[in-house]
Design a protein around this motif. Structure first.
Motif, PDB file in Angstrom:
ATOM      1  N   SER A 362       2.901  29.757 -35.442  1.00  0.00           N
ATOM      2  CA  SER A 362       4.046  30.489 -35.978  1.00  0.00           C
ATOM      3  C   SER A 362       3.903  31.983 -35.711  1.00  0.00           C
ATOM      4  CB  SER A 362       4.164  30.237 -37.489  1.00  0.00           C
ATOM      5  OG  SER A 362       5.263  30.945 -38.006  1.00  0.00           O
ATOM      6  N   GLY A 363       4.969  32.578 -35.174  1.00  0.00           N
ATOM      7  CA  GLY A 363       4.951  34.016 -34.894  1.00  0.00           C
ATOM      8  C   GLY A 363       4.589  34.346 -33.463  1.00  0.00           C
ATOM      9  N   ASN A 364       3.969  33.425 -32.759  1.00  0.00           N
ATOM     10  CA  ASN A 364       3.603  33.674 -31.359  1.00  0.00           C
ATOM     11  C   ASN A 364       4.828  33.506 -30.459  1.00  0.00           C
ATOM     12  OD1 ASN A 364       1.010  34.014 -32.164  1.00  0.00           O
ATOM     13  ND2 ASN A 364       0.163  32.252 -31.075  1.00  0.00           N
ATOM     14  N   PRO A 367       5.660  31.447 -23.375  1.00  0.00           N
ATOM     15  CA  PRO A 367       6.100  31.823 -22.032  1.00  0.00           C
ATOM     16  C   PRO A 367       7.527  31.411 -21.694  1.00  0.00           C
ATOM     17  CG  PRO A 367       3.867  30.963 -21.938  1.00  0.00           C
ATOM     18  CD  PRO A 367       4.336  30.788 -23.356  1.00  0.00           C
ATOM     19  N   LEU A 368       8.038  30.338 -22.308  1.00  0.00           N
ATOM     20  CA  LEU A 368       9.386  29.880 -21.981  1.00  0.00           C
ATOM     21  C   LEU A 368      10.462  30.527 -22.847  1.00  0.00           C
ATOM     22  CD1 LEU A 368       9.325  26.086 -21.137  1.00  0.00           C
ATOM     23  CD2 LEU A 368       9.474  28.041 -19.627  1.00  0.00           C
ATOM     24  N   GLU A 369      10.084  31.204 -23.946  1.00  0.00           N
ATOM     25  CA  GLU A 369      11.082  31.808 -24.818  1.00  0.00           C
ATOM     26  C   GLU A 369      11.862  32.863 -24.037  1.00  0.00           C
ATOM     27  OE1 GLU A 369      11.946  30.787 -27.576  1.00  0.00           O
ATOM     28  OE2 GLU A 369      10.285  29.828 -28.605  1.00  0.00           O
ATOM     29  N   GLY A 370      13.191  32.785 -24.120  1.00  0.00           N
ATOM     30  CA  GLY A 370      14.008  33.787 -23.449  1.00  0.00           C
ATOM     31  C   GLY A 370      14.329  33.441 -22.004  1.00  0.00           C
ATOM     32  N   CYS A 371      13.686  32.416 -21.450  1.00  0.00           N
ATOM     33  CA  CYS A 371      14.001  32.026 -20.067  1.00  0.00           C
ATOM     34  C   CYS A 371      14.044  30.500 -19.944  1.00  0.00           C
ATOM     35  CB  CYS A 371      13.007  32.630 -19.083  1.00  0.00           C
ATOM     36  SG  CYS A 371      11.278  32.253 -19.446  1.00  0.00           S
TER      37      CYS A 371
END
Length: 426
Positions: A362-364, A367-371
Motif C-alpha cells: 500500500s502506498g507504493n 511500474p504500470l500505474e499511469g501507463c
C-alpha cells in the motif's frame, strides 16, 4: 485484439465455472477413437488444438490418391500425435506443417524412432523440423529406444499407435524420465479401453490389439491446466473468495492436478464434491520464498511464477527444460514480461529464480500505474495471456493479442467477466 483488465469492485466472489475437457486427454482419445471407432467421447475440449486434431483425423474417412497437406498451426500435441498416426496409415501420404514457430520446434527424435520401426518420413525444409512428408506404411519392428528426458509427447505418440503395430511395442527410455504423469495418462487411457500395458523400470510395453473394442463411452476430465489460472486468481484475492469448477476427479490422470498441493502454500484450499472442486482463499499466508520442482507439471510454471510475483513472494522453480521449445521460449518470455512489471528475475535452461519484493505494498507506485497500455506481450502463447491475467487484481493491465487463449481455453475472458473482472478492448 488487446484487452484492458482491472479488478472488480466486488470484494468477494462465489461463482461456478464449467471448464471443458482436458486438451491432453482429448487429443489422446481422439487419436484412439480414430483407431478404434467404437469409442464414444463426452466432455471433449473445445480448444483450437483439439479442433485441429479432430479435423486432421477426419482425412482418414476420405481416401485420396493425392498427397494431402495438414496445417496444425501452433498445436504441438497435434503435430507429434499425428506424425505417429499417419505413419501407420498404409497407402496414405500427407505433409504435416504448422506455424512459423512450429517449424522451429524439433521433431527429429520422434521421426527417427518411427523410421526405425519401419516408417517412411522425410523433411520438406529443415532437417529435424516440420514440415514433414509421411508415407503411411505397415510398421514391422516393435522395439525402439528414446532419451528419457525428451518431451513426453514423443513418447505418448508412439504408445498411442502401439496397439495397431503387429507385434505391439517395447519402448526403452534412457536416463531420467521427464513428465511421468503424461506417460502414465496415456497408458491409463489405453488400459481403460482394454489395451494391455506395462511400465517397469524404464521399459514400457504395449500389446497388439487387432480386434475392435466394444462400444465404450468415456467422460473426459476437465483441464487442470485451465484450472491453474483460477487457483492464481483465488490466491491473489481476499480471504473468503471462492469459485467452483467442474468436472474434476480427486484421482486425476493429469500431472497439473499438483495444483491442489502447491496452492496450499498460498492459503488456497481445495474441496472435492462429486465431480466438482471448490477452491477458496482461507488465509493470507506469505512465505518469503517457495521452491517447486515441476518436472511432472511444467505447464503450470508460468501461473505459479506470476502468482508469486503478485503476492510479493520469491520462488525457485526447476525442472523446466521442456519450456524452451513450447509456443515460445517460455522462460525467456516470463523473464522479459515480469521484468517489465518490476520483477527481479533470472532464468537458466531449466529453472527460474524470482526475488521477493514489495511492489504492491500500500502506498507504493507500480511500474504500470499511469501507463495501462504498456501491456503484457503474449508471444503467440496462450499460457502467457492467461497466466498474467490474474495480476489485474493488483494493477490495471493490458494483455496483448488476447485472442491467443483460444488455443486451450476459448471461454477464458468470458468466464473472467462472469467472475467480476472488468474487461474492455484496449
Amino acid at each position: 485484439m488487446d484487452l484492458h483488465l482491472e479488478k472488480s469492485k466486488v470484494k468477494s466472489q462465489k461463482s461456478k465455472v464449467e471448464v471443458t475437457g482436458s486438451k491432453s486427454e482429448t487429443n489422446r482419445l481422439l487419436l484412439l477413437q480414430a483407431l478404434f471407432p467404437n469409442l464414444v467421447l463426452e466432455n471433449t475440449s473445445n480448444s483450437d488444438d483439439s479442433e485441429v486434431m479432430q479435423k486432421a483425423l477426419t482425412i482418414t474417412h476420405h481416401p485420396s490418391p493425392i498427397t494431402q497437406k495438414i496445417d496444425v498451426h501452433h498445436a504441438g500435441t497435434a503435430m507429434r500425435f499425428l506424425t505417429a498416426f499417419f505413419a501407420i496409415q498404409e497407402g496414405k501420404e500427407v505433409v504435416l506443417t504448422g506455424s512459423s514457430r512450429m517449424k522451429e520446434r524439433p521433431i527429429k527424435i520422434l521421426v527417427n524412432a518411427l523410421n526405425q520401426l519401419g516408417a517412411e518420413i522425410t523433411y520438406e525444409e529443415n532437417e529435424g523440423f516440420p514440415p514433414i512428408r509421411i508415407k503411411g506404411e505397415k510398421l514391422t519392428e516393435n522395439k525402439v529406444s528414446l532419451p528419457a528426458n525428451v518431451s513426453s509427447q514423443y513418447i505418448s505418440a508412439l504408445l498411442l499407435i502401439a496397439p495397431k503395430l503387429n507385434n505391439g511395442l517395447e519402448l526403452t527410455l534412457e536416463g531420467e524420465i521427464t513428465s511421468v504423469p503424461y506417460i502414465k495418462m496415456t497408458l491409463a487411457l489405453l488400459e481403460e479401453i482394454g489395451i494391455k500395458t506395462s511400465f517397469k523400470n524404464n521399459t514400457i510395453k504395449v500389446t497388439h490389439h487387432p480386434s475392435p473394442i466394444t462400444q465404450h463411452p468415456i467422460t473426459i476430465e476437465s483441464d487442470w491446466s485451465s484450472a491453474s489460472y483460477w487457483y492464481s486468481i483465488i490466491a491473489l484475492s481476499e480471504v473468503g473468495t471462492q469459485i467452483t469448477l467442474s468436472s474434476y476427479k480427486k484421482n486425476s490422470l493429469q500431472g497439473d492436478s499438483a495444483l491442489v498441493a502447491i496452492y496450499k502454500n498460498f492459503g488456497v484450499e481445495t474441496v472435492f464434491n462429486s465431480n466438482e472442486i471448490t477452491i477458496h482463499k482461507v488465509e493470507n499466508f506469505k512465505p518469503k520464498t517457495l521452491n517447486f520442482k515441476l518436472n511432472n507439471a511444467p505447464d503450470i510454471a508460468q501461473t505459479i511464477a506470476v502468482t508469486c510475483f503478485g503476492l510479493g513472494i520469491g520462488c525457485d522453480l526447476s525442472g523446466l527444460h521442456t519450456l524452451k521449445i513450447k509456443e515460445t521460449d517460455r522462460l525467456e518470455a516470463l523473464k522479459t514480461e515480469l521484468t517489465k512489471l518490476g520483477a527481479e528475475i533470472s532464468v537458466t535452461n531449466d529453472s527460474l529464480h524470482l526475488k521477493p519484493h514489495d511492489l504492491f505494498k500500500s502506498g507504493n507506485s507500480h511500474p504500470l500505474e499511469g501507463c495501462p497500455k504498456d501491456g503484457v506481450a503474449t508471444y503467440q502463447d496462450h499460457r502467457m495471456a492467461m497466466a498474467f491475467a490474474p495480476l489485474a487484481l493488483k494493477v490495471p493491465l493490458v494483455i496483448n493479442n488476447a485472442e491467443v487463449v483460444s488455443k486451450s481455453y476459448p471461454d477464458f475472458w468470458k468466464d473472467l467477466e462472469q467472475f467480476g473482472f472488468i474487461i474492455k478492448i484496449a
